[in-house]
Design a protein around this motif. Structure first.
Motif, PDB file in Angstrom:
ATOM      1  N   THR A   1       0.798  -1.224   0.000  1.00 26.18           N
ATOM      2  CA  THR A   1       0.000   0.000   0.000  1.00 26.18           C
ATOM      3  C   THR A   1       0.834   1.278   0.000  1.00 26.18           C
ATOM      4  O   THR A   1       0.272   2.365  -0.057  1.00 26.18           O
ATOM      5  CB  THR A   1      -0.935   0.028   1.214  1.00 26.18           C
ATOM      6  OG1 THR A   1      -0.144   0.043   2.417  1.00 26.18           O
ATOM      7  CG2 THR A   1      -1.861  -1.178   1.238  1.00 26.18           C
TER       8      THR A   1
ATOM      9  N   TYR B   1       7.101   0.769  -8.471  1.00 22.70           N
ATOM     10  CA  TYR B   1       7.435   2.028  -7.794  1.00 22.70           C
ATOM     11  C   TYR B   1       8.694   2.597  -8.430  1.00 22.70           C
ATOM     12  O   TYR B   1       9.588   1.849  -8.834  1.00 22.70           O
ATOM     13  CB  TYR B   1       7.686   1.793  -6.297  1.00 22.70           C
ATOM     14  CG  TYR B   1       8.144   3.026  -5.543  1.00 22.70           C
ATOM     15  CD1 TYR B   1       7.294   4.099  -5.326  1.00 22.70           C
ATOM     16  CD2 TYR B   1       9.447   3.118  -5.064  1.00 22.70           C
ATOM     17  CE1 TYR B   1       7.710   5.233  -4.637  1.00 22.70           C
ATOM     18  CE2 TYR B   1       9.882   4.248  -4.365  1.00 22.70           C
ATOM     19  CZ  TYR B   1       9.004   5.300  -4.164  1.00 22.70           C
ATOM     20  OH  TYR B   1       9.428   6.413  -3.495  1.00 22.70           O
TER      21      TYR B   1
ATOM     22  N   LEU C   1      -0.771   4.673  -1.312  1.00 20.78           N
ATOM     23  CA  LEU C   1      -1.878   4.456  -2.227  1.00 20.78           C
ATOM     24  C   LEU C   1      -3.201   4.815  -1.551  1.00 20.78           C
ATOM     25  O   LEU C   1      -3.302   4.821  -0.319  1.00 20.78           O
ATOM     26  CB  LEU C   1      -1.897   3.007  -2.690  1.00 20.78           C
ATOM     27  CG  LEU C   1      -0.628   2.496  -3.389  1.00 20.78           C
ATOM     28  CD1 LEU C   1      -0.852   1.072  -3.893  1.00 20.78           C
ATOM     29  CD2 LEU C   1      -0.225   3.398  -4.542  1.00 20.78           C
TER      30      LEU C   1
ATOM     31  N   ALA D   1      -3.776  -2.283  -7.721  1.00 18.98           N
ATOM     32  CA  ALA D   1      -2.968  -1.197  -8.284  1.00 18.98           C
ATOM     33  C   ALA D   1      -2.098  -1.732  -9.408  1.00 18.98           C
ATOM     34  O   ALA D   1      -1.619  -2.870  -9.369  1.00 18.98           O
ATOM     35  CB  ALA D   1      -2.095  -0.563  -7.207  1.00 18.98           C
TER      36      ALA D   1
ATOM     37  N   LEU E   1      -0.160   5.509 -12.882  1.00 21.07           N
ATOM     38  CA  LEU E   1      -0.552   4.658 -11.762  1.00 21.07           C
ATOM     39  C   LEU E   1      -2.082   4.582 -11.728  1.00 21.07           C
ATOM     40  O   LEU E   1      -2.757   5.625 -11.743  1.00 21.07           O
ATOM     41  CB  LEU E   1       0.001   5.235 -10.459  1.00 21.07           C
ATOM     42  CG  LEU E   1      -0.210   4.466  -9.154  1.00 21.07           C
ATOM     43  CD1 LEU E   1       0.322   3.046  -9.232  1.00 21.07           C
ATOM     44  CD2 LEU E   1       0.453   5.231  -8.001  1.00 21.07           C
TER      45      LEU E   1
ATOM     46  N   HIS F   1      -5.872   2.043 -10.673  1.00 13.79           N
ATOM     47  CA  HIS F   1      -6.448   0.912  -9.947  1.00 13.79           C
ATOM     48  C   HIS F   1      -7.617   0.354 -10.748  1.00 13.79           C
ATOM     49  O   HIS F   1      -8.220   1.035 -11.590  1.00 13.79           O
ATOM     50  CB  HIS F   1      -6.867   1.292  -8.526  1.00 13.79           C
ATOM     51  CG  HIS F   1      -7.941   2.336  -8.425  1.00 13.79           C
ATOM     52  ND1 HIS F   1      -9.274   2.078  -8.634  1.00 13.79           N
ATOM     53  CD2 HIS F   1      -7.875   3.665  -8.113  1.00 13.79           C
ATOM     54  CE1 HIS F   1      -9.990   3.178  -8.454  1.00 13.79           C
ATOM     55  NE2 HIS F   1      -9.158   4.162  -8.141  1.00 13.79           N
TER      56      HIS F   1
END
Length: 355
Positions: free
Chosen positions: A62, A117, A128, A180, A300, A302
């Motif tokens: 996370t 990352y 996140l 993610a 990035l 989700h």
């Protein structure tokens, strides 16, 4: 080689920076993913070090807290792998040109590369949104995490100092409702001497998924001035361009929030441009060293269930590829290569490091 060993063996649990002890699977915990006190022996060293994830459990990452500064590391990546480049504690992962005696050379991953990352230029921690996580371990293709650190200069280590740059990985054991993922847009190509060059890429989303972009990150070396990314939707004979994000890459290269509430679905295209300004007398190529360049836009997002199988969107770059040559229409040239007043590194008093 360091192992997760179920992660609980380390007994380190953190919530907003305060250590607590609990068996609750929803408690936020952290794990150190750090270089094992390395000593780069030459400029533009790339070192990789892995951790093997406990194959009997799933974990939900996370957040990431960097443990370095730009005085030591040029940039860092945390890469999810099905198999690491080598089954060793440390190896060269920047190619033969940047090899260090005593260490074997191999890619970051031997199989299943997924960047999760990226850090550069003193960017802060990344957390996140609630309910969003990178799933790794038993039911994921990510069986290893590999830390890659690029040391642009060996000067900080000439006195025998060692380095433990890396990140603290925050995770939970409780399943999170949203997955993610990172889509990396980038280019190859070259930048001519004394020129302004547009390095561009674009790809179509081919998978039947709805993804929600929520943050972006830009990355170049010293010639980059603006990096921008867009969603492109075909409306009849016209293209509608929705800005996902743009930034001066000489500012801290963190993940910035996407202001536009939009989704990407099958048939949409993603596009990115790096505006490069060269005052050099020689051609600059895309490459791994500080004298080379890079053009990257990280998206990035989700989604429900599995993330996109597509992890990258790369073009050959100039002179072989451009947005116009790729059949994109209504290209927002001015917007893609400009920033609002007050949002450049120069205006903010940031010193651009020239290699």
């Amino acid at each position: 080689m360091a192992l997760f060993r179920g992660l609980l063996a380390f007994g380190i649990f953190l919530s907003l920076g305060f250590a607590i002890a609990s068996a609750d699977k929803d408690v936020l915990k952290r794990f150190p993913l750090l270089m094992p006190n390395v000593v780069p022996k030459r400029d533009d060293t790339y070192f990789c070090t892995p951790i093997r994830i406990d194959p009997t459990m799933d974990y939900y990452i996370t957040g990431f807290q960097p443990n370095t500064t730009s005085a030591l590391a040029h940039h860092m990546l945390v890469v999810g792998c099905t198999a690491p480049g080598l089954d060793e504690a440390l190896w060269n992962c920047g190619g033969m040109a940047m090899s260090n005696a005593g260490f074997r050379t191999a890619p970051t991953c031997a199989e299943g590369t997924q960047i999760i990352y990226a850090w550069a230029m003193d960017a802060p921690a990344l957390l996140l949104p609630e309910g969003v996580a990178f799933r790794v371990g038993r039911s994921s293709d990510i069986k290893y995490l590999v830390l890659q650190v690029h040391y642009a200069s060996m000067e900080p280590f000439t006195d025998g100092a060692t380095d433990d740059s890396g990140v603290f990985v925050y995770y939970k054991e409780k399943p999170q409702p949203r997955s993610a993922g990172v889509l990396l847009l980038g280019t190859g190509g070259r930048i001519l001497p004394q020129s302004v060059e547009y390095m561009e890429t674009a790809c179509t989303i081919e998978e039947d998924k709805v993804i929600h972009p929520f943050a972006f990150r830009t990355h170049t070396h010293s010639l980059g001035r603006v990096v921008s990314g867009y969603k492109v939707t075909r409306r009849g004979q016209e293209d509608e361009w929705t800005l996902l994000g743009k930034k001066d890459p000489q500012l801290p290269q963190m993940f910035y929030p996407i202001a536009t509430n939009t989704t990407l679905t099958r048939g949409d295209r993603v596009a990115a441009r790096c505006t490069m300004v060269s005052d050099r007398d020689t051609v600059t190529l895309i490459g791994a060293t500080g004298k080379d360049e890079m053009c990257n836009f990280y998206l990035l997002y989700h989604t429900e269930g599995e993330t996109l199988q597509q992890k990258n969107c790369f073009s050959l770059g100039p002179p072989f590829y451009s947005w116009g040559g790729g059949d994109l229409r209504d290209i927002p040239d001015g917007d893609a290569s400009s920033l609002p007043q007050g949002e450049t590194a120069h205006e903010m008093g940031v010193q651009v490091h020239q290699m």
